[in-house]
Motif scaffolding. Sequence first.
Motif, PDB file in Angstrom:
ATOM      1  N   MET A 106      14.774  -2.139  -9.332  1.00 55.74           N
ATOM      2  CA  MET A 106      15.029  -1.270 -10.470  1.00 55.74           C
ATOM      3  C   MET A 106      14.493  -1.910 -11.746  1.00 55.74           C
ATOM      4  SD  MET A 106      18.917   0.053  -9.730  1.00 55.74           S
ATOM      5  CE  MET A 106      19.368   0.824  -8.159  1.00 55.74           C
ATOM      6  N   HIS A 107      13.773  -1.139 -12.521  1.00 59.04           N
ATOM      7  CA  HIS A 107      13.192  -1.601 -13.775  1.00 59.04           C
ATOM      8  C   HIS A 107      13.681  -0.687 -14.899  1.00 59.04           C
ATOM      9  CE1 HIS A 107      10.345  -3.944 -11.303  1.00 59.04           C
ATOM     10  NE2 HIS A 107      10.317  -2.853 -10.533  1.00 59.04           N
ATOM     11  N   PHE A 108      13.875  -1.271 -16.066  1.00 60.74           N
ATOM     12  CA  PHE A 108      14.449  -0.519 -17.182  1.00 60.74           C
ATOM     13  C   PHE A 108      13.596  -0.699 -18.431  1.00 60.74           C
ATOM     14  CE2 PHE A 108      17.773  -1.357 -14.171  1.00 60.74           C
ATOM     15  CZ  PHE A 108      18.449  -0.144 -14.095  1.00 60.74           C
ATOM     16  N   LEU A 109      13.235   0.428 -19.019  1.00 55.02           N
ATOM     17  CA  LEU A 109      12.452   0.454 -20.242  1.00 55.02           C
ATOM     18  C   LEU A 109      13.158   1.332 -21.263  1.00 55.02           C
ATOM     19  CD1 LEU A 109       8.905   1.112 -18.678  1.00 55.02           C
ATOM     20  CD2 LEU A 109       9.831  -1.109 -19.399  1.00 55.02           C
ATOM     21  N   SER A 110      12.675   1.316 -22.484  1.00 55.57           N
ATOM     22  CA  SER A 110      13.219   2.186 -23.519  1.00 55.57           C
ATOM     23  C   SER A 110      12.091   2.644 -24.438  1.00 55.57           C
ATOM     24  CB  SER A 110      14.284   1.461 -24.345  1.00 55.57           C
ATOM     25  OG  SER A 110      14.713   2.278 -25.428  1.00 55.57           O
ATOM     26  N   THR A 111      12.166   3.900 -24.847  1.00 54.51           N
ATOM     27  CA  THR A 111      11.198   4.391 -25.842  1.00 54.51           C
ATOM     28  C   THR A 111      11.500   3.824 -27.219  1.00 54.51           C
ATOM     29  OG1 THR A 111      12.505   6.359 -26.399  1.00 54.51           O
ATOM     30  CG2 THR A 111      10.923   6.552 -24.572  1.00 54.51           C
ATOM     31  N   GLY A 112      12.717   3.300 -27.399  1.00 55.71           N
ATOM     32  CA  GLY A 112      13.130   2.811 -28.708  1.00 55.71           C
ATOM     33  C   GLY A 112      13.422   3.926 -29.687  1.00 55.71           C
ATOM     34  N   GLU A 136       0.803  -1.212   0.000  1.00 49.27           N
ATOM     35  CA  GLU A 136       0.000   0.000   0.000  1.00 49.27           C
ATOM     36  C   GLU A 136       0.842   1.272   0.000  1.00 49.27           C
ATOM     37  OE1 GLU A 136      -3.562   0.604   0.098  1.00 49.27           O
ATOM     38  OE2 GLU A 136      -3.344  -1.355  -0.837  1.00 49.27           O
ATOM     39  N   GLN A 137       2.096   1.185   0.452  1.00 46.29           N
ATOM     40  CA  GLN A 137       2.925   2.384   0.550  1.00 46.29           C
ATOM     41  C   GLN A 137       4.066   2.402  -0.472  1.00 46.29           C
ATOM     42  OE1 GLN A 137       4.104   2.720   4.720  1.00 46.29           O
ATOM     43  NE2 GLN A 137       2.255   3.904   5.132  1.00 46.29           N
ATOM     44  N   THR A 138       4.004   1.549  -1.467  1.00 43.80           N
ATOM     45  CA  THR A 138       5.043   1.516  -2.486  1.00 43.80           C
ATOM     46  C   THR A 138       4.988   2.770  -3.351  1.00 43.80           C
ATOM     47  OG1 THR A 138       4.922  -0.894  -2.582  1.00 43.80           O
ATOM     48  CG2 THR A 138       6.019   0.214  -4.409  1.00 43.80           C
ATOM     49  N   VAL A 139       6.165   3.345  -3.595  1.00 43.01           N
ATOM     50  CA  VAL A 139       6.268   4.507  -4.472  1.00 43.01           C
ATOM     51  C   VAL A 139       7.102   4.114  -5.690  1.00 43.01           C
ATOM     52  CG1 VAL A 139       6.967   6.913  -4.701  1.00 43.01           C
ATOM     53  CG2 VAL A 139       6.242   6.036  -2.468  1.00 43.01           C
ATOM     54  N   ALA A 140       6.543   4.295  -6.871  1.00 43.97           N
ATOM     55  CA  ALA A 140       7.284   4.079  -8.116  1.00 43.97           C
ATOM     56  C   ALA A 140       7.903   5.407  -8.525  1.00 43.97           C
ATOM     57  CB  ALA A 140       6.354   3.568  -9.202  1.00 43.97           C
ATOM     58  N   VAL A 141       9.219   5.442  -8.622  1.00 51.01           N
ATOM     59  CA  VAL A 141       9.941   6.659  -8.993  1.00 51.01           C
ATOM     60  C   VAL A 141      10.301   6.558 -10.468  1.00 51.01           C
ATOM     61  CG1 VAL A 141      11.927   8.139  -8.516  1.00 51.01           C
ATOM     62  CG2 VAL A 141      10.851   6.840  -6.652  1.00 51.01           C
ATOM     63  N   VAL A 142       9.753   7.453 -11.276  1.00 50.50           N
ATOM     64  CA  VAL A 142       9.936   7.416 -12.724  1.00 50.50           C
ATOM     65  C   VAL A 142      11.050   8.376 -13.127  1.00 50.50           C
ATOM     66  CG1 VAL A 142       8.847   7.801 -14.961  1.00 50.50           C
ATOM     67  CG2 VAL A 142       7.516   6.824 -13.069  1.00 50.50           C
ATOM     68  N   ILE A 143      12.065   7.843 -13.828  1.00 52.21           N
ATOM     69  CA  ILE A 143      13.223   8.633 -14.244  1.00 52.21           C
ATOM     70  C   ILE A 143      13.388   8.527 -15.759  1.00 52.21           C
ATOM     71  CG2 ILE A 143      15.696   9.030 -13.947  1.00 52.21           C
ATOM     72  CD1 ILE A 143      15.566   7.580 -11.281  1.00 52.21           C
ATOM     73  N   GLN A 196      16.831   6.615   0.382  1.00 51.86           N
ATOM     74  CA  GLN A 196      15.623   7.093   1.044  1.00 51.86           C
ATOM     75  C   GLN A 196      15.363   6.378   2.370  1.00 51.86           C
ATOM     76  OE1 GLN A 196      13.233   9.683  -0.075  1.00 51.86           O
ATOM     77  NE2 GLN A 196      15.276  10.064  -0.954  1.00 51.86           N
ATOM     78  N   THR A 197      14.875   7.133   3.342  1.00 54.69           N
ATOM     79  CA  THR A 197      14.492   6.532   4.619  1.00 54.69           C
ATOM     80  C   THR A 197      13.225   5.689   4.470  1.00 54.69           C
ATOM     81  OG1 THR A 197      13.298   8.566   5.209  1.00 54.69           O
ATOM     82  CG2 THR A 197      15.569   8.359   5.986  1.00 54.69           C
ATOM     83  N   HIS A 198      12.447   5.957   3.434  1.00 51.96           N
ATOM     84  CA  HIS A 198      11.299   5.117   3.077  1.00 51.96           C
ATOM     85  C   HIS A 198      11.796   4.104   2.046  1.00 51.96           C
ATOM     86  CE1 HIS A 198       7.066   4.108   2.274  1.00 51.96           C
ATOM     87  NE2 HIS A 198       7.410   4.058   0.997  1.00 51.96           N
ATOM     88  N   ALA A 199      11.898   2.856   2.454  1.00 55.15           N
ATOM     89  CA  ALA A 199      12.566   1.849   1.619  1.00 55.15           C
ATOM     90  C   ALA A 199      11.634   1.147   0.640  1.00 55.15           C
ATOM     91  CB  ALA A 199      13.247   0.813   2.507  1.00 55.15           C
ATOM     92  N   ASP A 200      10.335   1.425   0.710  1.00 55.06           N
ATOM     93  CA  ASP A 200       9.379   0.730  -0.153  1.00 55.06           C
ATOM     94  C   ASP A 200       9.221   1.503  -1.464  1.00 55.06           C
ATOM     95  OD1 ASP A 200       7.484  -0.896  -1.224  1.00 55.06           O
ATOM     96  OD2 ASP A 200       5.939  -0.507   0.292  1.00 55.06           O
ATOM     97  N   TRP A 201      10.221   1.391  -2.314  1.00 57.82           N
ATOM     98  CA  TRP A 201      10.222   2.106  -3.589  1.00 57.82           C
ATOM     99  C   TRP A 201      10.585   1.153  -4.722  1.00 57.82           C
ATOM    100  CZ3 TRP A 201      14.910   1.133  -5.565  1.00 57.82           C
ATOM    101  CH2 TRP A 201      16.001   1.007  -4.696  1.00 57.82           C
ATOM    102  N   HIS A 202      10.219   1.555  -5.919  1.00 58.43           N
ATOM    103  CA  HIS A 202      10.683   0.927  -7.150  1.00 58.43           C
ATOM    104  C   HIS A 202      11.153   2.049  -8.058  1.00 58.43           C
ATOM    105  CE1 HIS A 202       9.035  -3.373  -7.083  1.00 58.43           C
ATOM    106  NE2 HIS A 202       8.822  -2.875  -5.873  1.00 58.43           N
ATOM    107  N   ILE A 203      12.190   1.811  -8.819  1.00 58.50           N
ATOM    108  CA  ILE A 203      12.694   2.787  -9.784  1.00 58.50           C
ATOM    109  C   ILE A 203      12.384   2.308 -11.189  1.00 58.50           C
ATOM    110  CG2 ILE A 203      14.775   3.825 -10.774  1.00 58.50           C
ATOM    111  CD1 ILE A 203      16.042   3.746  -7.998  1.00 58.50           C
ATOM    112  N   TRP A 204      11.885   3.220 -12.014  1.00 60.08           N
ATOM    113  CA  TRP A 204      11.625   2.930 -13.423  1.00 60.08           C
ATOM    114  C   TRP A 204      12.442   3.898 -14.257  1.00 60.08           C
ATOM    115  CZ3 TRP A 204       8.185  -0.862 -15.312  1.00 60.08           C
ATOM    116  CH2 TRP A 204       7.502  -1.586 -14.317  1.00 60.08           C
TER     117      TRP A 204
END
Length: 285
Positions: A60-66, A3-10, A29-37
Motif C-alpha cells: 500500500m502506498h499513500f500520496l496526497s494532492t496537498g 510482469e503481472q503486477t497491477v497498480a490499483v489507483v484509489i 483478490q485471487t490475483h495477489a500481485d497488486w499494489h494500492i495507491w
Amino acid sequence: MAEQTVAVVIPAYKAERFIAEAVKSVVAQTHADWHIWVVSDDGADYEALLAHAGLRDRRMHFLSTGQLGAGASRARNLALDQITAPHVAILDADDRLKPDKLARAVAALAEVPIVSSALDVMTDRYEHLRFVGKGPDRRLTPGAYKFVNLSMDSMIVWDRRRCDAHYDLTLTNMTDLELLLQLWRTADVVHHLGTPQHDYLKVSTSMSNGEGFSEKMIASKKTLLERLETGHYSFAAADAAEGLIAFLQLSLAAEAAYPEAMARRPGLLFEDHLEPRLRAYEAAR
C-alpha cells in the motif's frame, strides 16, 4: 516490478465511510500481485484510518494532492506519475472489486491492451440496483464500446506498455471516457468482462449527485463530441469516431429528456433512461 503486477489507483475525497471496503476488495483478490495507491485529496490520513481498520500492507502506498478537492483526475495523475507497474486499474474509493477481477483482467491483458468490466450497480448499502454491460465476454471496438459500457468508464485495467495516457484536467466530467479516447490512439480493441466484476455504488454524496452536475456533464459531453467531430483524436480503429459520435449524440438527447422522465418516474436511473435509446439505434442500423 513483476510482469503481472497491477497498480490499483484509489483517489480519496471525503472517503472515510467507504474506503476500507474498497481496499478490502483489493486485498481479497485471487490475483495477489497488486499494489494500492491511495491519493488523498482532502488532507485526511488514510494510511492511519486503514491501519485502524486492520488494513496495513507493504504493497500500500499513500500520496496526497496537498489540496482540498483538487479532483479525481489530478489525484490519479499524481499516482500515474510514480507507478512503475505494467498494469493499472482504477478504483473509486466508494466502489469495490469482485474477487476475480484482477485475475481475469491480467489473463485478458496477455492478448489485448485494455480490459473493461460489466458493473453491479448498487445503493450505498450494497443493495443491487441493476447490471450494466452484463453478457458474454467479448472483444469491443472503440465504436461499439459505449453501446455496452453505457455508463461509467473508470473500471478499466490497461497495459501501460501498449497504450497510456494521463487524465485531462481541463474537463470537469467525462474524464474516464476521455482517457479511453487517448488510449485508443494505439489500442484498437477492448476485452470486455461480461460477468460483473465491479461494484459501482450510487452514493448520495458523490459528485454525480452534486449541485450543477447535470450541467457540467452535458458541457463535457458536448466538448468531447466537438473534439470527435473535428478530428481531435487519431484512432487505431477505423470505426471509433463514428460510433462514439453516435453515442454522445444519443446521450445528449437523453440528458435533455431526463428531467421530464424523472418527473414521471421518480428515482429513474439514467442507465435505464438511456439504454432503450441505444438499443433502438442499434436495431435501426
